[in-house]
Write an enzyme that holds these catalytic residues in place. Structure first.
Site, PDB file in Angstrom:
ATOM      1  N   LYS A  34     -35.901 -29.063-111.138  1.00  0.00           N
ATOM      2  CA  LYS A  34     -35.945 -28.474-109.798  1.00  0.00           C
ATOM      3  C   LYS A  34     -36.463 -27.044-109.793  1.00  0.00           C
ATOM      4  O   LYS A  34     -36.920 -26.552-108.763  1.00  0.00           O
ATOM      5  CB  LYS A  34     -34.557 -28.536-109.142  1.00  0.00           C
ATOM      6  CG  LYS A  34     -34.165 -29.943-108.738  1.00  0.00           C
ATOM      7  CD  LYS A  34     -33.095 -29.971-107.671  1.00  0.00           C
ATOM      8  CE  LYS A  34     -32.811 -31.399-107.241  1.00  0.00           C
ATOM      9  NZ  LYS A  34     -31.658 -31.511-106.348  1.00  0.00           N
ATOM     10  N   LYS A  89     -39.380 -44.241-109.419  1.00  0.00           N
ATOM     11  CA  LYS A  89     -38.127 -44.539-108.728  1.00  0.00           C
ATOM     12  C   LYS A  89     -38.308 -44.378-107.213  1.00  0.00           C
ATOM     13  O   LYS A  89     -39.015 -43.472-106.778  1.00  0.00           O
ATOM     14  CB  LYS A  89     -37.136 -43.497-109.267  1.00  0.00           C
ATOM     15  CG  LYS A  89     -35.721 -43.703-108.939  1.00  0.00           C
ATOM     16  CD  LYS A  89     -34.868 -42.707-109.713  1.00  0.00           C
ATOM     17  CE  LYS A  89     -34.468 -41.573-108.808  1.00  0.00           C
ATOM     18  NZ  LYS A  89     -33.189 -40.961-109.136  1.00  0.00           N
ATOM     19  N   LYS A 125     -36.138 -40.193-101.920  1.00  0.00           N
ATOM     20  CA  LYS A 125     -36.002 -39.661-100.555  1.00  0.00           C
ATOM     21  C   LYS A 125     -37.203 -38.807-100.176  1.00  0.00           C
ATOM     22  O   LYS A 125     -37.548 -38.685 -99.019  1.00  0.00           O
ATOM     23  CB  LYS A 125     -34.778 -38.744-100.471  1.00  0.00           C
ATOM     24  CG  LYS A 125     -33.451 -39.455-100.520  1.00  0.00           C
ATOM     25  CD  LYS A 125     -32.336 -38.417-100.632  1.00  0.00           C
ATOM     26  CE  LYS A 125     -30.971 -39.064-100.696  1.00  0.00           C
ATOM     27  NZ  LYS A 125     -29.924 -38.125-101.072  1.00  0.00           N
TER      28      LYS A 125
HETATM   29  P1  AMP Z   1     -29.824 -38.607-104.625  1.00  0.00           P
HETATM   30  O1  AMP Z   1     -31.040 -39.211-104.015  1.00  0.00           O
HETATM   31  O2  AMP Z   1     -30.153 -37.906-105.905  1.00  0.00           O
HETATM   32  O3  AMP Z   1     -28.955 -37.805-103.689  1.00  0.00           O
HETATM   33  O4  AMP Z   1     -28.962 -39.866-105.090  1.00  0.00           O
HETATM   34  C1  AMP Z   1     -27.719 -40.292-104.590  1.00  0.00           C
HETATM   35  C2  AMP Z   1     -27.265 -41.446-105.474  1.00  0.00           C
HETATM   36  O5  AMP Z   1     -28.185 -42.560-105.421  1.00  0.00           O
HETATM   37  C3  AMP Z   1     -27.161 -41.063-106.957  1.00  0.00           C
HETATM   38  O6  AMP Z   1     -25.986 -41.629-107.517  1.00  0.00           O
HETATM   39  C4  AMP Z   1     -28.414 -41.657-107.576  1.00  0.00           C
HETATM   40  O7  AMP Z   1     -28.235 -41.982-108.931  1.00  0.00           O
HETATM   41  C5  AMP Z   1     -28.655 -42.926-106.734  1.00  0.00           C
HETATM   42  N1  AMP Z   1     -30.103 -43.264-106.621  1.00  0.00           N
HETATM   43  C6  AMP Z   1     -31.097 -42.463-106.174  1.00  0.00           C
HETATM   44  N2  AMP Z   1     -32.305 -43.086-106.183  1.00  0.00           N
HETATM   45  C7  AMP Z   1     -32.078 -44.348-106.668  1.00  0.00           C
HETATM   46  C8  AMP Z   1     -32.923 -45.503-106.910  1.00  0.00           C
HETATM   47  N3  AMP Z   1     -34.234 -45.488-106.654  1.00  0.00           N
HETATM   48  N4  AMP Z   1     -32.339 -46.619-107.411  1.00  0.00           N
HETATM   49  C9  AMP Z   1     -31.005 -46.644-107.654  1.00  0.00           C
HETATM   50  N5  AMP Z   1     -30.160 -45.606-107.445  1.00  0.00           N
HETATM   51  C10 AMP Z   1     -30.661 -44.465-106.952  1.00  0.00           C
END
Ligand code: AMP
Ligand code: TRP
Length: 329
Positions: free
Chosen positions: A111, A192, A195
């Site tokens: 980041k 992956k 968002k």
């Molecule tokens: P974040 O987008 O980093 O806020 O992720 C929130 C939660 O979703 C975390 O526990 C991540 O590990 C999970 N996560 C995020 N992107 C993916 C994805 N493409 N597939 C599976 N789990 C995800």
């Protein structure tokens, strides 16, 4: 009963990767454990946020928590900044951490890459996360694999303080999801689902309408072979779609292969649109109902009260351990 704690940052575009990878297990865990789920708004301000948008997203995530099936009678749902103990404990942990161990965090490295100078909050982000967890005497932390290093740091801090000052914290365990739970981007299936990706058709957000779901799936990258077969290495696009199909329908990947033997991608994709739309429709309907309700605010108020009661007890113990504070309320 074990105590479970986890948190999600209030940012937009919560997608089916977040749901299938993380949020869905929050719901599964609430039946046999004492669960506490937080919307970690103070983590979000490690990068600049528009204040109005931040509040909106905080309420969105709270409503989504309930829309996917978190039951406030079983789980405590609250907003991090409503409980002052998080920031308080974070400082105590900061004083027991080393800049070296924080510099090794890969999320910080990612980041802060390319920035002339990184915000201090981004650097100490994992300490605030450790405070979230330790404040509630947490046994289990369900998170994605990308959070493993942060959980290790949290454990190290707890063990270090327990050894030096006497038993103060419960040492938590991470509960990591299977690699299979990784949902990939629809347009670039080697990446992956995320968002922040620029192309909105690369993901399906939990609140997307059927039209958008259809567009994203029908445009999803596949290959020219025309065979529905699970092969992550050679057919990442098709395998990802099969994974999504299997996760939402409960039908195994092998059975999907059998079901679609001799069919083209078009037929398979049409069915996937239907499976996904049907899975997301109730979430969207629940969300619409709850998002602007008084009930949501009541849940968050009561959640903050319950969380505060636990947090205050932990902070009293921590202050005792470190010899902090004089006045008793
Ligand atoms: P974040 O987008 O980093 O806020 O992720 C929130 C939660 O979703 C975390 O526990 C991540 O590990 C999970 N996560 C995020 N992107 C993916 C994805 N493409 N597939 C599976 N789990 C995800
Ligand atoms: N860092 C986590 C993420 O990006 C969010 C988070 C903050 C969290 N505090 C937490 C997760 C405490 C579990 C427990 O996904």
């Amino acid at each position: 009963m074990k105590r479970v704690f986890s948190g999600v940052q209030p940012t937009g575009n919560i997608h089916i990767g977040n749901y299938l990878g993380a949020l869905r297990q929050f719901v599964e865990l609430q039946n046999d454990n004492e669960c506490i789920y937080c919307i970690v708004d103070m983590h979000s301000i490690t990068l600049p946020q528009d204040p109005k948008e931040l509040r909106k997203h905080t309420l969105d995530v709270a409503a989504l928590y309930m829309a996917i099936g978190l039951d406030p009678k079983k789980s405590t749902i609250f907003v991090q900044s409503d409980v002052p103990g998080h920031a308080e404990l974070s400082w105590v942990l900061t004083c027991n951490s080393y800049t070296g161990e924080l510099s090794r965090m890969t999320q910080f490295k990612d980041k802060s890459k390319g920035r002339e100078s990184a915000p201090t909050g981004l650097f100490s982000y994992p300490i605030l996360m450790a405070a979230d967890i330790l404040l509630y005497d947490t046994d289990i932390v369900p998170v994605g694999r990308d959070q493993k290093q942060h959980i290790e740091l949290c454990r190290d801090l707890a063990i270090r303080i327990n050894n030096k000052y006497g038993q103060t914290f419960v040492v938590p365990d991470g509960r990591f999801l299977k690699e299979g739970a990784r949902i990939m981007s629809l347009d670039e299936p080697m990446k992956k689902m995320s968002k922040s990706a620029e192309n909105p058709l690369s993901r399906i957000s939990l609140l997307d309408e059927e039209g958008k779901i259809k567009k994203a799936i029908m445009k999803a990258t596949t290959d020219s072979e025309g065979i529905i077969k699970f092969d992550l290495e050679n057919k990442p696009g098709v395998s990802n779609l099969m994974n999504i199909y299997s996760s939402f329908s409960g039908i195994s990947v092998e059975d999907i292969e059998k079901k679609y033997e001799g069919c083209g991608y078009g037929d398979f994709k049409k069915d996937l649109v239907q499976v996904t739309s049907e899975a997301l429709r109730p979430i969207r309907e629940n969300f619409e109902q709850i998002r602007h309700s008084q009930e949501l605010l009541n849940v968050l108020n009561e959640g903050a009260e319950k969380a505060n009661a636990i947090a205050e007890k932990t902070m009293a113990r921590v202050k005792e351990t470190f010899g902090l504070g004089i006045s008793k309320k």
